[in-house]
Design an enzyme around this catalytic site. Structure first.
Site, mmCIF file in Angstrom:
data_model
loop_
_atom_site.group_PDB
_atom_site.id
_atom_site.type_symbol
_atom_site.label_atom_id
_atom_site.label_comp_id
_atom_site.label_asym_id
_atom_site.label_seq_id
_atom_site.Cartn_x
_atom_site.Cartn_y
_atom_site.Cartn_z
ATOM 1 N N TRP A 174 0.037 -7.615 -4.842
ATOM 2 C CA TRP A 174 -0.130 -6.297 -5.435
ATOM 3 C C TRP A 174 -1.616 -5.951 -5.508
ATOM 4 O O TRP A 174 -2.433 -6.789 -5.870
ATOM 5 C CB TRP A 174 0.486 -6.290 -6.835
ATOM 6 C CG TRP A 174 0.602 -4.914 -7.398
ATOM 7 C CD1 TRP A 174 -0.289 -4.283 -8.214
ATOM 8 C CD2 TRP A 174 1.689 -3.989 -7.198
ATOM 9 N NE1 TRP A 174 0.155 -3.013 -8.525
ATOM 10 C CE2 TRP A 174 1.363 -2.819 -7.914
ATOM 11 C CE3 TRP A 174 2.880 -4.056 -6.469
ATOM 12 C CZ2 TRP A 174 2.202 -1.704 -7.933
ATOM 13 C CZ3 TRP A 174 3.702 -2.939 -6.481
ATOM 14 C CH2 TRP A 174 3.363 -1.796 -7.210
ATOM 15 N N ASP A 197 -2.726 -0.150 4.200
ATOM 16 C CA ASP A 197 -1.708 -0.268 5.235
ATOM 17 C C ASP A 197 -0.778 -1.378 4.766
ATOM 18 O O ASP A 197 -1.094 -2.557 4.897
ATOM 19 C CB ASP A 197 -2.389 -0.615 6.563
ATOM 20 C CG ASP A 197 -1.385 -0.875 7.680
ATOM 21 O OD1 ASP A 197 -0.169 -0.847 7.417
ATOM 22 O OD2 ASP A 197 -1.836 -1.121 8.814
ATOM 23 N N ASP A 198 0.336 -0.984 4.184
ATOM 24 C CA ASP A 198 1.280 -1.940 3.617
ATOM 25 C C ASP A 198 2.400 -2.166 4.631
ATOM 26 O O ASP A 198 2.270 -2.973 5.557
ATOM 27 C CB ASP A 198 1.775 -1.388 2.271
ATOM 28 C CG ASP A 198 2.538 -2.416 1.466
ATOM 29 O OD1 ASP A 198 3.430 -3.069 2.036
ATOM 30 O OD2 ASP A 198 2.272 -2.567 0.272
ATOM 31 N N THR A 250 4.234 4.722 6.398
ATOM 32 C CA THR A 250 3.552 5.989 6.110
ATOM 33 C C THR A 250 2.562 6.327 7.210
ATOM 34 O O THR A 250 2.490 7.466 7.680
ATOM 35 C CB THR A 250 2.813 5.915 4.759
ATOM 36 O OG1 THR A 250 3.750 5.586 3.742
ATOM 37 C CG2 THR A 250 2.160 7.250 4.428
ATOM 38 N N ASP A 267 -6.315 6.314 4.787
ATOM 39 C CA ASP A 267 -5.433 5.977 3.671
ATOM 40 C C ASP A 267 -6.014 4.768 2.950
ATOM 41 O O ASP A 267 -6.945 4.143 3.441
ATOM 42 C CB ASP A 267 -4.003 5.716 4.141
ATOM 43 C CG ASP A 267 -2.972 6.018 3.048
ATOM 44 O OD1 ASP A 267 -3.368 6.326 1.898
ATOM 45 O OD2 ASP A 267 -1.771 5.958 3.336
ATOM 46 N N GLU A 268 -5.456 4.474 1.766
ATOM 47 C CA GLU A 268 -6.048 3.358 1.026
ATOM 48 C C GLU A 268 -5.528 2.024 1.532
ATOM 49 O O GLU A 268 -6.290 1.096 1.709
ATOM 50 C CB GLU A 268 -5.876 3.555 -0.498
ATOM 51 C CG GLU A 268 -4.656 2.961 -1.166
ATOM 52 C CD GLU A 268 -3.406 3.815 -1.031
ATOM 53 O OE1 GLU A 268 -3.111 4.315 0.090
ATOM 54 O OE2 GLU A 268 -2.688 3.959 -2.042
ATOM 55 N N LYS A 315 -2.649 -5.088 4.566
ATOM 56 C CA LYS A 315 -1.933 -6.265 4.077
ATOM 57 C C LYS A 315 -1.378 -7.055 5.255
ATOM 58 O O LYS A 315 -0.685 -6.510 6.121
ATOM 59 C CB LYS A 315 -0.788 -5.846 3.151
ATOM 60 C CG LYS A 315 -1.262 -5.420 1.778
ATOM 61 C CD LYS A 315 -0.078 -5.332 0.829
ATOM 62 C CE LYS A 315 -0.485 -4.754 -0.514
ATOM 63 N NZ LYS A 315 0.693 -4.543 -1.383
#
Lengths: 171, 171
Positions: free
Chosen positions: A151, A97-98, A102, A94-95, A126
């Site tokens: 962001w 990991d926030d 997900t 994935d782009e 992040k």
């Protein structure tokens, strides 16, 4: 800096470095699973280095009426491909990991189909308190870089790619 | 020039222009279908401009033993998503229309699920004799550019992205 800006070439270099680190771990994936839509571009770049097939899964935080949902759900899953997951070594891409929600959701879905092993690679992690967690079955987790909780502006979200380049260069 | 070289930003600009042309036709897709793996990156870029969900399909010319096959076959199809295709306007995306065999195969597979309409957008169309054909149900076919029948080097296939930039700049 209020936001992070990355160019496509930045991302390509990060993916190359991630691929090298995957190889260094000794983990040899049979296939990659790309979490859509943010993982599609990193996954395709990674294929150039690891040369493994990509399965794409769509995950969304909105419902059919475009209303926000609190938890992710699948908009495309890999029914036909489930037999391809069983017993295989999966590299999940994935782009970012926030919140980690997900990632946890996807890993748990994949685990239901009994892969031999799952490793996770994200472009960016992040540094923040996470709502989700990486299940203990996952022994390898790689992030291209750790970022502050700001962001992130990815090039594929840019309307004007030249403005994105300028912002990434700090102009 | 023996080969074509494109940068990511070239591709991004081509996708933006394609998106504008899709809008100009009056065709308003409900969703895009990306032919993997070449269509993944263009499809994700296009999402920024058209803001429609992406379904990914995997098409391969090799079998489980990695032997070449003459005709394409699916490695990931969209079983769960078939109900999402029926009655919907589909924009099919791929990077290059070469022999046209893959495009024809995908269009015919999609038509089996009774979409309302299918339009096709490719980054590049190679000017050559085509082995496949676009079925008459498809009324809209857009190519970002027509190319001579030479090898196309896409940025996502580059090991060294800086060398790719230099080649694209004619250095």
């Amino acid at each position: 800096m209020e936001k992070y800006y990355f160019t496509y070439n930045d991302i390509h270099r990060t993916v190359r470095s991630l691929a090298e680190r995957v190889v260094q771990t000794g983990f040899a994936p049979d296939l990659t699973v790309a979490i859509g839509t943010g993982g599609f571009i990193p996954a395709r770049m990674l294929k150039t280095f690891l040369k493994k097939p990509i399965l794409a899964v769509g995950i969304a935080y909105y419902d059919d009426q475009n209303r926000a949902t609190e938890y992710p759900h699948t908009i495309q899953w890999i029914d036909e491909a489930q037999r391809k997951i069983r017993g295989k070594k999966i590299l999940l891409i994935d782009e970012v990991d926030d919140s980690r929600v997900t990632l946890e959701y996807c890993i748990r879905e994949l685990l239901r189909h009994e892969p031999a092993e799952i490793a996770v690679a994200v472009l960016h992690n992040k540094k923040k308190e996470k709502r989700g967690s990486i299940p203990p079955e996952v022994k390898i987790y790689l992030a291209g870089a750790d970022l502050e909780d700001k962001w992130v502006c990815y090039p594929w979200d840019a309307i004007d790619i030249d403005a994105q380049e300028a912002s990434a260069a700090g102009k």
